[in-house]
Scaffold this motif. Structure first.
Motif, PDB file in Angstrom:
ATOM      1  N   MET A   1      -7.966 -13.790  -1.924  1.00 34.34           N
ATOM      2  CA  MET A   1      -8.001 -12.609  -2.759  1.00 34.34           C
ATOM      3  C   MET A   1      -7.228 -11.503  -2.063  1.00 34.34           C
ATOM      4  O   MET A   1      -7.422 -11.233  -0.886  1.00 34.34           O
ATOM      5  N   ARG A   2      -6.345 -10.851  -2.821  1.00 38.96           N
ATOM      6  CA  ARG A   2      -5.566  -9.718  -2.298  1.00 38.96           C
ATOM      7  C   ARG A   2      -6.222  -8.417  -2.747  1.00 38.96           C
ATOM      8  O   ARG A   2      -6.440  -8.208  -3.937  1.00 38.96           O
ATOM      9  N   ILE A   3      -6.521  -7.565  -1.765  1.00 39.85           N
ATOM     10  CA  ILE A   3      -7.185  -6.295  -2.039  1.00 39.85           C
ATOM     11  C   ILE A   3      -6.282  -5.158  -1.568  1.00 39.85           C
ATOM     12  O   ILE A   3      -5.770  -5.189  -0.451  1.00 39.85           O
ATOM     13  N   ALA A   4      -6.087  -4.167  -2.426  1.00 41.18           N
ATOM     14  CA  ALA A   4      -5.328  -2.965  -2.073  1.00 41.18           C
ATOM     15  C   ALA A   4      -6.316  -1.815  -1.922  1.00 41.18           C
ATOM     16  O   ALA A   4      -7.253  -1.692  -2.708  1.00 41.18           O
ATOM     17  N   LEU A   5      -6.112  -0.983  -0.901  1.00 42.71           N
ATOM     18  CA  LEU A   5      -6.946   0.193  -0.683  1.00 42.71           C
ATOM     19  C   LEU A   5      -6.153   1.447  -1.019  1.00 42.71           C
ATOM     20  O   LEU A   5      -5.014   1.601  -0.593  1.00 42.71           O
ATOM     21  N   PHE A   6      -6.763   2.328  -1.773  1.00 39.87           N
ATOM     22  CA  PHE A   6      -6.142   3.602  -2.153  1.00 39.87           C
ATOM     23  C   PHE A   6      -7.023   4.701  -1.587  1.00 39.87           C
ATOM     24  O   PHE A   6      -8.078   5.017  -2.137  1.00 39.87           O
ATOM     25  N   GLY A   7      -6.626   5.252  -0.449  1.00 36.27           N
ATOM     26  CA  GLY A   7      -7.422   6.264   0.216  1.00 36.27           C
ATOM     27  C   GLY A   7      -6.923   7.672  -0.040  1.00 36.27           C
ATOM     28  O   GLY A   7      -5.747   7.894  -0.296  1.00 36.27           O
ATOM     29  N   GLY A   8      -7.846   8.612  -0.004  1.00 40.07           N
ATOM     30  CA  GLY A   8      -7.502  10.017  -0.183  1.00 40.07           C
ATOM     31  C   GLY A   8      -8.752  10.856  -0.315  1.00 40.07           C
ATOM     32  O   GLY A   8      -9.861  10.336  -0.354  1.00 40.07           O
ATOM     33  N   SER A   9      -8.578  12.161  -0.403  1.00 38.41           N
ATOM     34  CA  SER A   9      -9.738  13.033  -0.568  1.00 38.41           C
ATOM     35  C   SER A   9     -10.162  13.112  -2.034  1.00 38.41           C
ATOM     36  O   SER A   9     -11.329  13.325  -2.330  1.00 38.41           O
ATOM     37  N   PHE A  10      -9.208  12.962  -2.956  1.00 42.84           N
ATOM     38  CA  PHE A  10      -9.505  12.977  -4.391  1.00 42.84           C
ATOM     39  C   PHE A  10     -10.419  14.151  -4.740  1.00 42.84           C
ATOM     40  O   PHE A  10     -11.436  13.993  -5.405  1.00 42.84           O
ATOM     41  N   ASP A  11     -10.041  15.335  -4.296  1.00 41.82           N
ATOM     42  CA  ASP A  11     -10.900  16.511  -4.453  1.00 41.82           C
ATOM     43  C   ASP A  11     -10.188  17.615  -5.211  1.00 41.82           C
ATOM     44  O   ASP A  11      -9.587  18.488  -4.605  1.00 41.82           O
ATOM     45  N   PRO A  12     -10.276  17.583  -6.507  1.00 40.70           N
ATOM     46  CA  PRO A  12     -10.934  16.592  -7.360  1.00 40.70           C
ATOM     47  C   PRO A  12      -9.960  15.490  -7.764  1.00 40.70           C
ATOM     48  O   PRO A  12      -8.738  15.674  -7.702  1.00 40.70           O
ATOM     49  N   PRO A  13     -10.488  14.351  -8.232  1.00 47.62           N
ATOM     50  CA  PRO A  13      -9.603  13.301  -8.743  1.00 47.62           C
ATOM     51  C   PRO A  13      -8.932  13.799 -10.031  1.00 47.62           C
ATOM     52  O   PRO A  13      -9.532  14.559 -10.790  1.00 47.62           O
ATOM     53  N   HIS A  14      -7.683  13.383 -10.255  1.00 48.80           N
ATOM     54  CA  HIS A  14      -6.969  13.832 -11.446  1.00 48.80           C
ATOM     55  C   HIS A  14      -6.040  12.732 -11.953  1.00 48.80           C
ATOM     56  O   HIS A  14      -5.979  11.642 -11.372  1.00 48.80           O
ATOM     57  N   ARG A  15      -5.352  13.003 -13.023  1.00 48.62           N
ATOM     58  CA  ARG A  15      -4.485  11.994 -13.653  1.00 48.62           C
ATOM     59  C   ARG A  15      -3.360  11.512 -12.740  1.00 48.62           C
ATOM     60  O   ARG A  15      -2.906  10.391 -12.861  1.00 48.62           O
ATOM     61  N   GLY A  16      -2.909  12.356 -11.830  1.00 49.54           N
ATOM     62  CA  GLY A  16      -1.883  11.955 -10.880  1.00 49.54           C
ATOM     63  C   GLY A  16      -2.375  10.826  -9.979  1.00 49.54           C
ATOM     64  O   GLY A  16      -1.644   9.879  -9.688  1.00 49.54           O
ATOM     65  N   HIS A  17      -3.641  10.924  -9.531  1.00 54.97           N
ATOM     66  CA  HIS A  17      -4.225   9.850  -8.730  1.00 54.97           C
ATOM     67  C   HIS A  17      -4.290   8.556  -9.544  1.00 54.97           C
ATOM     68  O   HIS A  17      -3.967   7.477  -9.042  1.00 54.97           O
ATOM     69  N   LEU A  18      -4.716   8.671 -10.782  1.00 55.49           N
ATOM     70  CA  LEU A  18      -4.823   7.497 -11.647  1.00 55.49           C
ATOM     71  C   LEU A  18      -3.453   6.865 -11.892  1.00 55.49           C
ATOM     72  O   LEU A  18      -3.310   5.637 -11.841  1.00 55.49           O
ATOM     73  N   ALA A  19      -2.437   7.695 -12.107  1.00 57.86           N
ATOM     74  CA  ALA A  19      -1.080   7.183 -12.333  1.00 57.86           C
ATOM     75  C   ALA A  19      -0.567   6.458 -11.089  1.00 57.86           C
ATOM     76  O   ALA A  19       0.043   5.390 -11.193  1.00 57.86           O
ATOM     77  N   PHE A  20      -0.835   7.015  -9.919  1.00 61.57           N
ATOM     78  CA  PHE A  20      -0.401   6.385  -8.673  1.00 61.57           C
ATOM     79  C   PHE A  20      -1.093   5.033  -8.499  1.00 61.57           C
ATOM     80  O   PHE A  20      -0.468   4.038  -8.121  1.00 61.57           O
ATOM     81  N   ALA A  21      -2.394   4.982  -8.780  1.00 62.39           N
ATOM     82  CA  ALA A  21      -3.149   3.731  -8.658  1.00 62.39           C
ATOM     83  C   ALA A  21      -2.599   2.679  -9.628  1.00 62.39           C
ATOM     84  O   ALA A  21      -2.467   1.511  -9.269  1.00 62.39           O
TER      85      ALA A  21
END
Length: 53
Positions: A1-21
């Protein structure tokens, strides 16, 4: 299984974070992408994080 980690403060999480993911999913094709929120923002010492909902 291949797992990718997306780390950050996400404070607050927003659409840019979702688009990057989404781009990471498309480019890397992992089986899972896990969001890994940081406990503290290293670039903003002393700042209070947003409350979780």
């Amino acid at each position: 299984m291949r797992i990718a980690l997306f780390g950050g403060s996400f404070d607050p999480p927003h659409r840019g974070h979702l688009a990057f993911a989404q781009r990471a999913l498309e480019a890397l094709g992992p089986d899972r992408l896990l969001w890994l929120p940081a406990g503290r923002q290293w670039q903003k010492p002393g700042q209070v994080m947003a409350a979780g909902g």
